[in-house]
Write a protein that holds these residues in place. Structure first.
Motif, short mmCIF file in Angstrom:
data_model
loop_
_atom_site.label_atom_id
_atom_site.label_comp_id
_atom_site.label_asym_id
_atom_site.label_seq_id
_atom_site.Cartn_x
_atom_site.Cartn_y
_atom_site.Cartn_z
N UNK A 11 0.91 -1.19 0.12
CA UNK A 11 0.28 0.05 -0.06
C UNK A 11 0.92 1.26 -0.07
N UNK A 12 0.59 2.22 -0.80
CA UNK A 12 1.17 3.67 -0.69
C UNK A 12 0.16 4.50 -0.07
N UNK A 13 0.79 5.39 0.74
CA UNK A 13 0.03 6.57 1.43
C UNK A 13 0.73 7.84 1.04
N UNK A 19 -4.33 12.70 9.17
CA UNK A 19 -5.07 11.61 8.64
C UNK A 19 -3.81 10.65 8.04
N UNK A 20 -3.34 10.95 6.93
CA UNK A 20 -2.46 9.91 6.23
C UNK A 20 -1.42 9.49 7.14
N UNK A 21 -0.87 10.18 8.14
CA UNK A 21 0.01 9.71 9.11
C UNK A 21 -0.61 8.41 9.88
N UNK A 35 4.62 2.03 1.52
CA UNK A 35 5.39 3.17 0.90
C UNK A 35 4.75 4.58 1.19
N UNK A 36 5.72 5.40 1.68
CA UNK A 36 4.93 6.64 2.22
C UNK A 36 5.78 7.73 1.03
N UNK A 69 -3.29 5.27 -1.51
CA UNK A 69 -4.29 6.20 -0.62
C UNK A 69 -3.63 7.52 -0.76
N UNK A 70 -4.55 8.43 -1.44
CA UNK A 70 -3.94 10.09 -1.52
C UNK A 70 -4.78 10.64 -0.08
N UNK A 71 -4.03 10.93 0.85
CA UNK A 71 -4.62 11.67 2.14
C UNK A 71 -4.14 12.88 2.07
N UNK A 72 -4.57 13.69 1.40
CA UNK A 72 -4.15 15.11 1.01
C UNK A 72 -5.15 16.20 1.41
N UNK A 73 -4.58 17.53 1.72
CA UNK A 73 -5.47 18.49 1.92
C UNK A 73 -6.77 18.68 1.06
#
Ligand SMILES: NC(=O)c1ccc[n+]([C@@H]2O[C@H](COP(=O)([O-])OP(=O)(O)OC[C@H]3O[C@@H](n4cnc5c(N)ncnc54)[C@H](OP(=O)(O)O)[C@@H]3O)[C@@H](O)[C@H]2O)c1
Length: 288
Positions: A11-13, A19-21, A35-36, A69-73
């Motif tokens: 999984x990539x974040x 939230x992403x953390x 992977x981050x 997973x795109x955990x962005x603003x």
């Protein structure tokens, strides 16, 4: 919470903010290879220490996993991170986890389709501390096969809830839920602002306000049932009675700094129904 019962996935974040953390930490704890990538690299250093693999760019992060997973603003940041023109992400699933509009979700879905990947939009009804607990709800929409394929992994983050096959369904559901909260909370603030100015004891008032909010919560199932039956019986008041109170409230709220909460539009709708000889029905008739 769904436990990981199948082999771990890569999984990539992308975006390791609050939230992403939390998402990345939970996926690591569930045994996934994570992977981050974060624009500000220092913000993902703790995750790398905890076992995550650092990527040098969003593109590198995306190509190193099957679930991204795109955990962005916001969606503007999502489109920037998915901008590499000739990337081929076929066979992958991209989940966009940020608050936005239906149009934002549709635009992101088009970009993801152009990259050859499956799209899931996610509405996060959770705070970072609740990620990975039953208190978190994450709403997903878009590709149902992709959702089912990654259900176990997504289940490590929250109770996963598939809400529709269109890319925008989760964004609409998520925003509508925020709307319920804002309407109730701003209604409370308008009331507190008004009674305080009138010299009324705020603490005493708050007890009665809590009872009033409780009436809204208690009435949720009956309101939905009225809509499903297309039958709108009057409650303690009918539309004619409601109109009188709503007009008084418009007067009470005139020139207030938080505005009137849209009551003139509601009054106009009630007047329309009364003119249509439906004044004996209940408030749910306004959207019936
Ligand atoms: N926090 C909550 O309780 C909560 C609850 C429900 C929903 N949400 C939603 O979840 C989403 C993320 O929220 P958050 O609280 O995690 O926000 P956050 O802590 O501010 O993190 C935002 C992330 O987006 C990255 N970012 C912003 N603009 C970028 C750009 N142009 N290019 C690349 N990366 C960019 C930031 O990178 P940098 O570190 O480099 O700035 C950071 O990784 C938002 O849509 C929010 O509405 C949050």
């Amino acid at each position: 919470m769904t436990e990981t019962t199948r082999p771990a996935h890569r999984v990539s974040v992308i975006g390791t903010g609050a939230i992403g953390g939390a998402v990345a930490r939970r996926l690591l704890a569930a045994g996934h290879e994570v992977t981050v990538w974060n624009r500000t690299a220092s913000r993902s250093a703790g995750l790398v220490e905890a076992g995550a693999l650092p990527a040098g760019s969003p593109g590198e992060a995306a190509s190193s996993a099957t679930l991204i997973l795109l955990t962005l603003t916001d969606y503007a940041a999502v489109l920037r991170c998915l901008a590499e023109p000739d990337a081929d992400l076929s066979g992958r699933t991209i989940v966009v986890m940020c608050t936005g509009t239906a149009g934002d979700a549709r635009q992101a879905a088009r970009r993801v389709a152009a990259l050859g990947a499956d799209y899931l939009d996610a509405g996060v009804q959770a705070s970072p501390e609740t990620i990975g607990t039953d208190a978190a709800t994450i709403l997903y929409s878009g590709s149902r096969p992709a959702f089912e394929r990654h259900l176990t992994t997504l289940g490590a983050l929250s109770r996963p809830h598939f809400v529709g096959d269109t890319p925008e369904a989760a964004a609409i559901w998520d925003l509508a839920l925020f709307g319920v909260w804002y309407d109730a909370q701003l209604g409370l603030l308008r009331a507190l602002d008004t009674v305080r100015e009138a010299g009324i004891d705020l603490t005493e008032f708050s007890h009665t306000a809590a009872v009033q909010l409780g009436h809204v919560v208690t009435a949720v199932p009956a309101t939905v049932s009225e809509l499903l039956r297309a039958d709108y019986p009057a409650g303690p008041a009918d539309l004619t009675g409601h109109l009188t109170v709503v007009r008084h409230l418009i007067g009470l709220r005139s020139d207030r700094r938080l505005g009137d909460g849209g009551l003139p539009a509601a009054a106009a709708r009630i007047e329309e129904l009364i003119a249509d000889r439906r004044g004996g029905e209940g408030l749910t008739a306004t959207i019936g």
